[in-house]
Design an enzyme around this catalytic site. Sequence first.
Site, short mmCIF file in Angstrom:
data_model
loop_
_atom_site.label_atom_id
_atom_site.label_comp_id
_atom_site.label_asym_id
_atom_site.label_seq_id
_atom_site.Cartn_x
_atom_site.Cartn_y
_atom_site.Cartn_z
N ALA A 179 0.85 -1.18 0.00
CA ALA A 179 0.00 0.00 0.00
C ALA A 179 0.90 1.24 0.00
O ALA A 179 2.11 1.15 0.22
CB ALA A 179 -0.91 0.01 1.23
N LYS A 180 0.33 2.37 -0.29
CA LYS A 180 1.08 3.63 -0.22
C LYS A 180 0.08 4.76 -0.15
O LYS A 180 -1.06 4.61 -0.64
CB LYS A 180 1.96 3.78 -1.48
CG LYS A 180 3.12 4.75 -1.32
CD LYS A 180 4.36 4.10 -0.74
CE LYS A 180 5.50 5.07 -0.56
NZ LYS A 180 6.75 4.39 -0.20
N GLY A 181 0.50 5.88 0.41
CA GLY A 181 -0.39 7.03 0.47
C GLY A 181 0.36 8.31 0.20
O GLY A 181 1.60 8.31 0.13
#
Length: 435
Positions: free
Chosen positions: A124-126
């Site tokens: 995941a990444k944000g």
Amino acid sequence: MTTPSGTPAHTHHPLPSYLQADHLGPWGIYLQQVDRVTPYLGHLARWVETLKRPKRMLVVDVPIELDNGTIAHFEGYRVQHNLSRGPGKGGVRFHQDVTLSEVMALSAWMSIKNAAVNVPYGGAKGGIRVDPKKLSRGELERLTRRYTSEIGLLIGPSKDIPAPDVNTNGQIMSWMMDTYSMNTGATATGVVTGKPIDLGGSLGRVEATGRGVFTVGVEAAKRTGLAIAGAKVAVQGFGNVGGIAGKLFAEAGAKVVAVQDHTGTIFKSDGLDVPALLAHVKQHGGVGGFAGAETMANDEFWGVQCDILIPAALEGQITKDNAARITAKLVIEGANGPTTPEADDILADKGVLVLPDVIANAGGVTVSYFEWVQDFSSFFWSEDEINARLVRIMQEAFDGVWQVAQQHKVTLRTATFIVACQRILHAREMRGLYP
Ligand code: NAD
């Protein structure tokens, strides 16, 4: 590169427009990397489309009141690329150039990295499209808290665990942890990693990525007959990753002959005094002005005589314009994405061994995993224990990738993708499709 025969057919469906490759951008590069390994996936190639479509993407509006009383709106993202092997894991980037497609690519590389070192996470990444240097501390806190609330739908200690990335740090993680805890009504230290030690952070986390870079470098050197003692090392970026990696190589007897950062490039053919350089960087914010070294033009850095080159600054640094000049036998990618695909091919043709980011800089997420485990059990380990476990995981991961590279006669980047994609798709296959 050889392609095994008898690759099973897999079905292609056109990707939705927002997932199609922008061939110049990181998502396009990632899709190419997946296409490159598909012939090696055997029967699992049937599931490969799963890797080309992020599982879930959330775009949020992040409004805050600025100190001058006006209302500003920022665009925030959280992408969960793949959750087949466990909860999402990956950093949060605050940068004015962040885009959804960049976050998609970074989340996909986290899926690959986590599977490559076999930590039980998806990817995941944000990010928030903002220049945080233009915000006051109060504005930054309000931005972080509102963003955390907006992505609260997705994150949680057993769902998706953010961490620091470019322009985010232990303070931002503390605000994220507090906001999530306030919203859920219980202190949840395990919702983010990279926290300060007093808030459930882990010993060894700060040095972990540099230590991982050093560990895989030593493993590669052993297999290629390169002696670390006396080896010449050039490092781009002397921050958290490059500074620690440089220090560990110097302690092992290597000579750090050139260092480049945003303040310039310094050089000393018989080896820089690394502890003194680290102290200088701490005091002055960069290597520029360090006594006891010559300076050189930034572009000359790429042609420096060395055995090991460690890009540990930014993406896109080793390009078709400088790759041919590189003299190193070993390139260890401390940074994410420092080598462009054209440069990768040039280095491979020259016989330079490239240790790819998805394994070389995985020490950080590995100790983040230890932090999360320690938070769950509320039982904290000694630094020696953490470093020993980190080294063991990195050595095992490197050994597995090395064997696959030998077996298929492919680069270590392709081998890492083969190992990681097989793990992810095997998990997907065993879980099956719901409903
Ligand atoms: P950092 O901010 O501590 O250090 C960055 C370094 O890059 C500094 O020395 C800076 O001077 C240098 N730099 C910046 N612009 C430059 C330029 N134009 N030319 C040359 N040097 C320049 O950051 P870091 O945590 O060491 O991260 C470095 C890279 O490693 C990034 O790509 C990051 O995504 C990656 N990475 C970091 C970690 C981690 O745990 N810190 C984990 C995985 C990957």
